[in-house]
Design an enzyme around this catalytic site. Structure first.
Site, mmCIF file in Angstrom:
data_model
loop_
_atom_site.group_PDB
_atom_site.id
_atom_site.type_symbol
_atom_site.label_atom_id
_atom_site.label_comp_id
_atom_site.label_asym_id
_atom_site.label_seq_id
_atom_site.Cartn_x
_atom_site.Cartn_y
_atom_site.Cartn_z
ATOM 1 N N GLY A 157 0.830 -1.197 0.000
ATOM 2 C CA GLY A 157 0.000 0.000 0.000
ATOM 3 C C GLY A 157 0.861 1.242 0.000
ATOM 4 N N CYS A 184 5.256 -6.074 1.863
ATOM 5 C CA CYS A 184 5.572 -4.651 1.987
ATOM 6 C C CYS A 184 4.747 -4.011 3.113
ATOM 7 C CB CYS A 184 5.380 -3.953 0.644
ATOM 8 S SG CYS A 184 6.239 -2.366 0.532
ATOM 9 N N TYR A 185 3.770 -3.163 2.802
ATOM 10 C CA TYR A 185 2.925 -2.574 3.841
ATOM 11 C C TYR A 185 2.279 -3.671 4.689
ATOM 12 C CZ TYR A 185 -0.682 0.420 5.958
ATOM 13 O OH TYR A 185 -1.489 1.091 6.845
ATOM 14 N N HIS A 245 8.362 -7.086 -3.434
ATOM 15 C CA HIS A 245 7.117 -7.482 -4.104
ATOM 16 C C HIS A 245 7.354 -8.741 -4.944
ATOM 17 C CE1 HIS A 245 4.504 -4.043 -3.125
ATOM 18 N NE2 HIS A 245 5.658 -3.388 -3.019
ATOM 19 N N GLU A 302 5.133 -10.376 -6.545
ATOM 20 C CA GLU A 302 4.117 -10.497 -7.592
ATOM 21 C C GLU A 302 4.503 -9.831 -8.897
ATOM 22 O OE1 GLU A 302 2.794 -6.851 -5.125
ATOM 23 O OE2 GLU A 302 3.973 -8.678 -4.883
ATOM 24 N N SER A 324 -23.269 -10.310 -26.819
ATOM 25 C CA SER A 324 -22.791 -9.163 -27.593
ATOM 26 C C SER A 324 -21.874 -9.575 -28.737
ATOM 27 C CB SER A 324 -22.033 -8.202 -26.671
ATOM 28 O OG SER A 324 -20.833 -8.815 -26.215
ATOM 29 N N ASP A 357 -16.620 -12.607 -23.431
ATOM 30 C CA ASP A 357 -17.262 -12.959 -22.168
ATOM 31 C C ASP A 357 -18.663 -13.536 -22.378
ATOM 32 O OD1 ASP A 357 -14.975 -11.665 -21.204
ATOM 33 O OD2 ASP A 357 -16.025 -9.747 -21.148
ATOM 34 N N SER A 358 -19.505 -12.817 -23.126
ATOM 35 C CA SER A 358 -20.874 -13.307 -23.307
ATOM 36 C C SER A 358 -20.916 -14.520 -24.231
ATOM 37 C CB SER A 358 -21.761 -12.188 -23.858
ATOM 38 O OG SER A 358 -21.339 -11.770 -25.137
ATOM 39 N N THR A 359 -19.969 -14.622 -25.146
ATOM 40 C CA THR A 359 -19.923 -15.776 -26.044
ATOM 41 C C THR A 359 -19.596 -17.049 -25.273
ATOM 42 O OG1 THR A 359 -19.271 -14.439 -27.949
ATOM 43 C CG2 THR A 359 -18.762 -16.791 -28.034
ATOM 44 N N LYS A 396 -10.395 -11.845 -17.862
ATOM 45 C CA LYS A 396 -10.714 -12.194 -19.252
ATOM 46 C C LYS A 396 -9.851 -13.327 -19.798
ATOM 47 C CE LYS A 396 -12.168 -9.004 -21.982
ATOM 48 N NZ LYS A 396 -13.551 -9.465 -22.346
#
Length: 515
Positions: A57, A84-85, A171, A173, A226, A230-232, A371
């Site tokens: 943070g 970290c934080y 970090h 990540e 659409s 995602d919707s597919t 996604k």
């Protein structure tokens, strides 16, 4: 159904929190991000919670009003990884001493691992890490040992293997810590005892089973599609779950790209073998958007209009009880500020629930996914690559790529510019090398010269970015000769445009879309 093991990430405002979630998911474990003050002590009773990560943070633990650990945290007996934080909070909470730094340390450092522990199993004794901090731990809490150091930081890593508690000043990540993913994987598999078996196939099977259980043997679902990834993938998954009880609906909102309506209907009917009903709502959307320039208001109008149309359509299907949407985790995070002391970035039209008047229950099988995870699931359940690899396209469509009020003339102009850009990307082989590409019509006119005459016409901005999940993105270094060709095609082929610019902003600080 077997409960899904997961890791809780307490977000203290780090710019890297999404990367923590990504690394955990890459190791085959579900991660969920929450603000420290939005998680109640019921988490202590959740047997599927395997561990907690405390994010970094921007604040100092000594700052007035700095985020703190939740009240229930001292009662948590499971594994913890403080970053970290999060390290500073954990050290202070357990009796260690933290010192405020006069200056921040930001950049690469060399980590020397002094003591082998489960967290550093298989990690090199000397490895590169990325630092970004001001405070530092100067005395570990009782029970913790100093596990690693750098030239400037004596307590670069703390370990209490008996309790499964670790803290890192750096970090793990970020890509600048090349062995960071191994450390995170060790925390998940060796410390938290996670299975790490969350593969696309398993996620797909789980979501299909969950959908069947919730919808029931006779329930019917209205599915908004659409043509986007995602919707597919959602439609394919739900069709696998309930078959013809899925009613797919495509709304032409008048804000689509050139030829998109025909392409979407053809792909669903011919490639997926899913029948799709068409709602032609173009005139309604454009009428409601007339004269509206504020981007948030445009999004709200579009969202409400979608709901109105679905409500009217649902009345034709008396057996329909559910509405399915392809909402993703980034949509939720950006719209509702669910994690940490962060701000709402922009409202997504498909986030925030449904009005009671719709009388439908919401199904969002991908609400906790990114996604790229949805793409992997799509491939696992047989969605054709040409549909899975499609670039993201915003729900509000071209309305948020026209800066200012939307008009039919501007839509037509932008469609032609966008089509030239996307076609050129496909022709050159660049399309699959970028995450998303788009054209934006700016609300300014500039002077130009065409032939022997002076022009005063519109400016179009081109944008292409590289990304993994859309939460962060970098501008794509497209070849200069490619950009030159696209600019020439637009200027020669689209009357009303006399200037083309290329966006070289990254996310953050910019967003991918301009509105």
């Amino acid at each position: 159904m077997e409960r899904q093991e997961w890791i809780l990430i307490l977000d203290f405002g780090s710019q890297y929190t999404q990367l923590i979630a990504r690394r955990i998911r890459e190791a085959g474990v579900l991660s969920r991000i929450h603000a420290p003050d939005r998680v109640n002590d019921s988490v202590l009773d959740d047997s599927s919670l395997k561990g907690i990560v405390l994010s970094g943070g921007p604040a100092s633990v000594f700052a007035v009003g700095a985020p703190s650990l939740p009240d229930w945290f001292p009662r948590w007996r499971g594994p913890v990884l403080g970053i970290c934080y999060g390290m500073h909070l954990l050290a202070r909470a357990e009796g260690g001493e933290v010192e405020g730094g006069d200056a921040r340390e930001y950049g690469p450092a060399r980590l020397e691992v002094d003591e082998v522990s489960p967290l550093f199993d298989g990690v090199s004794a000397s490895t590169d890490v990325w630092m970004s901090h001001g405070d530092r731990v100067v005395r570990p809490p009782a029970g913790y040992r100093i596990a690693a150091r750098t030239a400037d930081v004596r307590c670069a890593a703390l370990a209490d293997p008996g309790r499964g508690r670790y803290a890192l000043q750096f970090h793990p990540e970020v890509v600048h810590t090349p062995e960071g993913p191994a450390m995170i994987r060790n925390f998940l598999l060796r410390v938290c005892d996670c299975r790490g078996d969350r593969t696309p196939d398993r996620v797909a099977e789980r979501e299909i089973e969950r959908a069947r259980e919730r919808i029931g043997p006779e329930g019917e679902v209205l599915c908004a599609v659409s043509g986007g990834v995602d919707s597919t993938v959602m439609a394919r998954l739900l069709h696998r779950a309930i078959g013809e009880r899925l009613h797919a609906v495509f709304v032409d909102n008048g804000l689509l790209r050139l030829g998109e309506r025909e392409e979407v209907l053809r792909n669903f009917r011919e490639l997926l073998r899913i029948d799709v009903d068409l709602i032609d709502g173009a005139s309604l959307f454009l009428r409601r958007l007339e004269g509206v320039a504020d981007p948030e208001e445009k999004r709200r109008i579009i969202g409400r209009t979608f709901i109105d149309l679905f409500q009217e359509w649902a009345e034709r299907w008396k057996g329909v009880r559910f509405l399915a949407q392809g909402t993703l985790y980034p949509d939720v995070i950006e719209s509702t500020s669910t994690a940490g002391p962060s701000a709402t970035i922009k409202t997504h039209h498909n986030v925030g629930g449904l009005p009671e008047t719709l009388h439908l229950e919401l199904i969002e099988p991908f609400r906790e996914l990114f996604k790229d995870e949805v793409r992997a699931i799509g491939r696992a359940i047989g969605v054709p690559e040409e549909m899975v690899a499609r670039h993201p396209f915003p729900g509000p469509g071209l309305a948020v790529r026209i800066l200012g009020a939307v008009t039919p003339r501007d839509l037509e102009l932008l469609r032609r510019c966008d089509d030239i850009f996307i076609r050129a990307l496909r022709e050159s082989g660049e399309y699959d090398r970028v995450w998303q590409a788009l054209a934006v019509l700016l609300p300014v006119e500039t002077v130009g010269v065409m032939g022997d005459g002076r022009t005063y016409e519109r400016v179009v901005a081109l944008r292409a970015v590289t990304s993994v999940d859309g939460m962060t993105a970098d501008w794509a270094r497209l070849p200069h000769d490619f950009l030159s060709r696209v600019s020439t095609r637009i200027l020669n082929g689209v009357p009303g445009v006399n200037r083309v610019v290329y966006d070289v902003s990254s996310k953050p600080p910019a967003t991918i879309e301009w509105e």
